[in-house]
Design a protein around this motif. Sequence first.
Motif, PDB file in Angstrom:
ATOM      1  N   LEU A 253      82.050   7.299   9.912  1.00  0.00           N
ATOM      2  CA  LEU A 253      81.453   6.213  10.246  1.00  0.00           C
ATOM      3  C   LEU A 253      81.910   4.759   9.598  1.00  0.00           C
ATOM      4  CD1 LEU A 253      77.817   7.479  10.593  1.00  0.00           C
ATOM      5  CD2 LEU A 253      79.166   6.958  12.478  1.00  0.00           C
ATOM      6  N   ARG A 254      81.947   5.084   8.246  1.00  0.00           N
ATOM      7  CA  ARG A 254      82.496   4.028   7.185  1.00  0.00           C
ATOM      8  C   ARG A 254      83.712   3.315   7.484  1.00  0.00           C
ATOM      9  NH1 ARG A 254      81.781   6.451   2.743  1.00  0.00           N
ATOM     10  NH2 ARG A 254      84.043   7.037   2.425  1.00  0.00           N
ATOM     11  N   GLU A 255      84.736   4.479   7.902  1.00  0.00           N
ATOM     12  CA  GLU A 255      86.099   4.300   7.943  1.00  0.00           C
ATOM     13  C   GLU A 255      86.376   4.025   9.503  1.00  0.00           C
ATOM     14  OE1 GLU A 255      88.012   3.826   5.651  1.00  0.00           O
ATOM     15  OE2 GLU A 255      86.820   4.692   3.909  1.00  0.00           O
ATOM     16  N   ASN A 256      85.590   4.255  10.372  1.00  0.00           N
ATOM     17  CA  ASN A 256      85.830   4.015  11.984  1.00  0.00           C
ATOM     18  C   ASN A 256      86.976   4.959  12.146  1.00  0.00           C
ATOM     19  OD1 ASN A 256      85.193   2.985  14.377  1.00  0.00           O
ATOM     20  ND2 ASN A 256      86.538   1.535  14.050  1.00  0.00           N
ATOM     21  N   VAL A 257      86.785   6.413  12.025  1.00  0.00           N
ATOM     22  CA  VAL A 257      87.955   7.213  12.460  1.00  0.00           C
ATOM     23  C   VAL A 257      87.063   7.990  13.329  1.00  0.00           C
ATOM     24  CG1 VAL A 257      89.549   6.595  10.608  1.00  0.00           C
ATOM     25  CG2 VAL A 257      87.557   8.393  10.196  1.00  0.00           C
ATOM     26  N   HIS A 258      87.672   8.836  14.146  1.00  0.00           N
ATOM     27  CA  HIS A 258      87.246   9.805  14.786  1.00  0.00           C
ATOM     28  C   HIS A 258      87.661  11.273  14.624  1.00  0.00           C
ATOM     29  CE1 HIS A 258      86.704   6.225  17.646  1.00  0.00           C
ATOM     30  NE2 HIS A 258      85.824   7.243  18.219  1.00  0.00           N
ATOM     31  N   HIS A 259      88.930  11.413  13.822  1.00  0.00           N
ATOM     32  CA  HIS A 259      89.301  12.616  13.267  1.00  0.00           C
ATOM     33  C   HIS A 259      89.678  12.745  11.661  1.00  0.00           C
ATOM     34  CE1 HIS A 259      90.455  12.205  17.738  1.00  0.00           C
ATOM     35  NE2 HIS A 259      90.161  13.681  17.752  1.00  0.00           N
ATOM     36  N   LEU A 260      89.266  13.789  11.166  1.00  0.00           N
ATOM     37  CA  LEU A 260      89.527  13.942   9.679  1.00  0.00           C
ATOM     38  C   LEU A 260      90.180  15.147   9.605  1.00  0.00           C
ATOM     39  CD1 LEU A 260      86.106  13.296   8.085  1.00  0.00           C
ATOM     40  CD2 LEU A 260      88.018  11.659   7.992  1.00  0.00           C
ATOM     41  N   PRO A 261      91.435  15.208   9.071  1.00  0.00           N
ATOM     42  CA  PRO A 261      92.112  16.269   8.430  1.00  0.00           C
ATOM     43  C   PRO A 261      91.434  16.962   7.332  1.00  0.00           C
ATOM     44  CG  PRO A 261      93.845  14.272   8.876  1.00  0.00           C
ATOM     45  CD  PRO A 261      92.347  13.918   8.859  1.00  0.00           C
ATOM     46  N   ILE A 262      91.011  18.123   7.249  1.00  0.00           N
ATOM     47  CA  ILE A 262      90.628  18.958   6.329  1.00  0.00           C
ATOM     48  C   ILE A 262      91.799  19.637   5.409  1.00  0.00           C
ATOM     49  CG2 ILE A 262      88.928  20.628   5.802  1.00  0.00           C
ATOM     50  CD1 ILE A 262      87.881  18.106   7.181  1.00  0.00           C
ATOM     51  N   VAL A 263      91.552  19.425   4.211  1.00  0.00           N
ATOM     52  CA  VAL A 263      92.591  20.013   3.289  1.00  0.00           C
ATOM     53  C   VAL A 263      92.038  21.039   2.290  1.00  0.00           C
ATOM     54  CG1 VAL A 263      94.318  18.189   3.474  1.00  0.00           C
ATOM     55  CG2 VAL A 263      92.572  18.118   1.904  1.00  0.00           C
ATOM     56  N   HIS A 264      92.789  21.788   1.745  1.00  0.00           N
ATOM     57  CA  HIS A 264      92.440  22.945   0.629  1.00  0.00           C
ATOM     58  C   HIS A 264      93.464  22.627  -0.209  1.00  0.00           C
ATOM     59  CE1 HIS A 264      90.486  26.080  -1.462  1.00  0.00           C
ATOM     60  NE2 HIS A 264      91.672  26.877  -1.367  1.00  0.00           N
ATOM     61  N   LYS A 265      93.318  22.284  -1.269  1.00  0.00           N
ATOM     62  CA  LYS A 265      94.053  22.052  -2.376  1.00  0.00           C
ATOM     63  C   LYS A 265      95.275  21.110  -1.839  1.00  0.00           C
ATOM     64  CE  LYS A 265      93.305  26.253  -5.243  1.00  0.00           C
ATOM     65  NZ  LYS A 265      93.660  27.423  -5.794  1.00  0.00           N
ATOM     66  N   ARG A 266      94.951  20.182  -1.180  1.00  0.00           N
ATOM     67  CA  ARG A 266      95.958  19.002  -0.812  1.00  0.00           C
ATOM     68  C   ARG A 266      96.575  19.706   0.536  1.00  0.00           C
ATOM     69  NH1 ARG A 266      95.931  14.113  -1.075  1.00  0.00           N
ATOM     70  NH2 ARG A 266      97.944  14.019  -0.757  1.00  0.00           N
ATOM     71  N   ARG A 267      96.516  20.845   1.004  1.00  0.00           N
ATOM     72  CA  ARG A 267      97.206  21.337   2.081  1.00  0.00           C
ATOM     73  C   ARG A 267      96.516  21.455   3.080  1.00  0.00           C
ATOM     74  NH1 ARG A 267     102.072  23.671   2.752  1.00  0.00           N
ATOM     75  NH2 ARG A 267     102.349  24.764   4.353  1.00  0.00           N
ATOM     76  N   PRO A 268      96.742  20.808   4.453  1.00  0.00           N
ATOM     77  CA  PRO A 268      96.097  20.750   5.539  1.00  0.00           C
ATOM     78  C   PRO A 268      95.705  22.098   6.264  1.00  0.00           C
ATOM     79  CG  PRO A 268      98.354  20.303   6.209  1.00  0.00           C
ATOM     80  CD  PRO A 268      98.284  20.355   4.777  1.00  0.00           C
ATOM     81  N   ILE A 269      94.402  22.452   6.434  1.00  0.00           N
ATOM     82  CA  ILE A 269      94.033  23.663   7.274  1.00  0.00           C
ATOM     83  C   ILE A 269      93.352  23.606   8.497  1.00  0.00           C
ATOM     84  CG2 ILE A 269      93.783  24.757   4.752  1.00  0.00           C
ATOM     85  CD1 ILE A 269      90.672  24.307   5.165  1.00  0.00           C
ATOM     86  N   GLY A 270      92.978  22.087   8.802  1.00  0.00           N
ATOM     87  CA  GLY A 270      92.474  22.148  10.237  1.00  0.00           C
ATOM     88  C   GLY A 270      92.013  20.465  10.368  1.00  0.00           C
ATOM     89  N   VAL A 271      91.559  20.056  11.521  1.00  0.00           N
ATOM     90  CA  VAL A 271      91.264  18.823  11.867  1.00  0.00           C
ATOM     91  C   VAL A 271      89.770  19.156  12.342  1.00  0.00           C
ATOM     92  CG1 VAL A 271      91.641  16.679  12.997  1.00  0.00           C
ATOM     93  CG2 VAL A 271      93.573  18.048  12.079  1.00  0.00           C
ATOM     94  N   ILE A 272      88.770  18.014  11.956  1.00  0.00           N
ATOM     95  CA  ILE A 272      87.483  17.938  12.598  1.00  0.00           C
ATOM     96  C   ILE A 272      87.363  16.617  13.452  1.00  0.00           C
ATOM     97  CG2 ILE A 272      86.449  19.432  11.190  1.00  0.00           C
ATOM     98  CD1 ILE A 272      84.972  16.940  10.090  1.00  0.00           C
ATOM     99  N   ALA A 273      86.704  16.721  14.541  1.00  0.00           N
ATOM    100  CA  ALA A 273      86.578  15.442  15.206  1.00  0.00           C
ATOM    101  C   ALA A 273      84.983  14.974  15.177  1.00  0.00           C
ATOM    102  CB  ALA A 273      86.975  15.516  16.617  1.00  0.00           C
ATOM    103  N   LEU A 274      84.685  14.087  15.586  1.00  0.00           N
ATOM    104  CA  LEU A 274      83.291  13.529  15.766  1.00  0.00           C
ATOM    105  C   LEU A 274      82.487  14.396  16.520  1.00  0.00           C
ATOM    106  CD1 LEU A 274      83.300   9.741  16.259  1.00  0.00           C
ATOM    107  CD2 LEU A 274      82.367  10.777  14.290  1.00  0.00           C
ATOM    108  N   SER A 275      83.175  14.903  17.964  1.00  0.00           N
ATOM    109  CA  SER A 275      82.436  15.843  18.772  1.00  0.00           C
ATOM    110  C   SER A 275      82.225  17.123  18.052  1.00  0.00           C
ATOM    111  CB  SER A 275      83.468  16.220  19.897  1.00  0.00           C
ATOM    112  OG  SER A 275      84.669  16.491  19.626  1.00  0.00           O
ATOM    113  N   ASP A 276      82.883  17.567  17.023  1.00  0.00           N
ATOM    114  CA  ASP A 276      82.795  18.622  16.237  1.00  0.00           C
ATOM    115  C   ASP A 276      81.132  18.446  15.455  1.00  0.00           C
ATOM    116  OD1 ASP A 276      84.985  20.169  17.251  1.00  0.00           O
ATOM    117  OD2 ASP A 276      86.223  19.126  15.565  1.00  0.00           O
ATOM    118  N   ILE A 277      81.216  17.438  14.702  1.00  0.00           N
ATOM    119  CA  ILE A 277      80.097  17.166  14.130  1.00  0.00           C
ATOM    120  C   ILE A 277      78.637  17.083  15.023  1.00  0.00           C
ATOM    121  CG2 ILE A 277      78.567  15.560  12.619  1.00  0.00           C
ATOM    122  CD1 ILE A 277      81.235  14.888  11.121  1.00  0.00           C
ATOM    123  N   LEU A 278      78.941  16.421  16.164  1.00  0.00           N
ATOM    124  CA  LEU A 278      77.690  16.285  16.975  1.00  0.00           C
ATOM    125  C   LEU A 278      77.311  17.713  17.687  1.00  0.00           C
ATOM    126  CD1 LEU A 278      78.955  13.178  18.893  1.00  0.00           C
ATOM    127  CD2 LEU A 278      76.895  13.272  17.658  1.00  0.00           C
TER     128      LEU A 278
END
Length: 631
Positions: A253-278
């Motif tokens: 909401l703050r950054e006005n983005v619809h997708h967030l890359p999820i990282v573990h120790k900086r390495r990407p492991i997936g992406v979540i979208a607003l629809s996933d949270i909803l």
Amino acid sequence: MEIEHHEIANFLAAYPPFSDLPTDALARLAQQVEVSYYRAGTEILKYGEQITDLFVVRAGVVELYRRSGDLYNRISDGGIFGQRGLLMNRKVRFGALAQEDTLVYCIPVQLFDEYCDEYEAFADYFEADDNTRLKLTVSEHADSNDMTTAKVSTLLLREAVSVERNCTVQEAARVMSQEQVSSLLVYDPNKPVVEDPEEDDGQMVGLLSDKDFTQRVVADGLSFDTPVSEIMSTDLVLVDSNTYVFEAMMIMLRENVHHLPIVHKRRPIGVIALSDILRYESQSSLLFVLGIMEQQSVEDLAGYAQQLDNIFVRMVNEDANSHMIGSAMSVIGRTFKHRLLELAEEKFGPPPVSYCFIALGSMARDEQLIVTDQDNAMILSDDFQPTEHAEYFEQVAKFVCDGLANCGYKYCDGGIMASNSKWRMTFSQWQAQFELWIDMPNPEALLNSSIFFDLEGVWGNIKMAEQLSSVIAKKAKQSPRFLAAMAHNALRRTPPLGFFKGFVLEQDGEHNRGMNIKRRGTAPLSDLVRVHALAIGSRKQNTFERLDDIADANILPKGKVQDLKAAFEYIAMMRIGHQALQIEKGRKPDNKVSPEALSEFEQRNLKEAFQVLDRAQSFLKFRYQNKAITK
């Protein structure tokens, strides 16, 4: 405007985004709408095929399915579908099936594109509807702590899908369509690999979303051969896998983005979208209960009930305690009954005399879990006349019990259901029946008492259930012979401990080489607590609440109430965790726990909990059977 066009315009004007259109634009749209009719079970859209219209449900129910065949959404009057395909590559993103006879309005893609260009509110609805709904969720459920205890890693259902930076937008669109994702991570194979795992970002350089296609490719008329590096977002907001869902939502909401890359120790492991949270938030037990009341048929309820396993697992994974989980599952079960009874009265008409539909056993105690059957009955007004009224209540009871079975609440093997005429009685008959069970506590009476003495009104004249509970509490408290018999009956199921306090396992049947943790754990604990509660005249139903009353009555040795609470909680959570794990592994949940699957720590604590039960049963035998002999 012709009459049918006027009717179409009036209907659309009641739903967003059409409600925001100027009158002349709405009229022009209505004139170009085509009307299509689909019989129940007919496929409307097939995944991957070309799509040329935006669809609006005029009447009926449409189910939307993912590529995998899993149900994505169910929509009815005013619901819109097809927009994802129109905004992407003109290919169907979600298959659509008419769940019942359905009438839809079809809006041509050319008009859809024109209105998106011309009317900002119309375009914003389709491009930012997830963000708007998310903000609404935040404002309405700010006090909920579901998302404050869950990590974003729980939302990841698959690994991230990625493409190289030199991939063309057409190739990228094809990958998104095939993988059914709304975003892609972009990596640069020529970017130097970082040796330090703490700094390794997997050569990630950007993110490409479906919004980038609409705003940077389609809107600007770019060639399909354009490399994704020219349209991707490079100013990425990365979120660690240990971030809470609520925090991730606020970042979006703050950054006005619809997708967030999820990282573990900086390495990407997936992406979540607003629809996933909803979608995740829609699985909260509160919203699920509200959704039950919105279902319009038994078939709708049965389909909706398929989410129940996910609701249960979510509560377990969020570290809810057994009281919270048992209460939530019981409320859900009672709400299914509530809605089925509403539908029954719509079908068969209002009741000829007042009645109360009651829940029995674990549901009445707020201790129901995912493995359960039906225990229910009916209290009828004393004005009930069998010749005039019996058929109505028989029809209602059968409708509800069959409906519950369709929703996953299996029929009671012992026939303790309202559909059994034996358990549809007037208030006076029920009162006489309970008094008979108390005055003559034979084996059958004791078996029934262990079920029927935990009761709660679900629907109708709830006061009848409350009055009946009062009768039970007063009568039982004054009946030492009955209490002694109940105490004796509560000792029939003992904890699975041997002479040297080792576990005793079942040797045959479905629980072979395991322990039925309900039959040998939570059930005997509930039984002995019920005896103490009846002895002091407690009107409480829940085991923990009964223990509070028992503590106030000071009838147990010091510290024993807390021991019983701790033992009940531990055994219940062991049972709950076992069932949740089975569901996550795709197995049918049960109550069998194998000691071999437990850690030494878990085994030690479980033995201690069983020993608390064993000592409590010894005290129960001393207190009530000796008292009965002396009086």
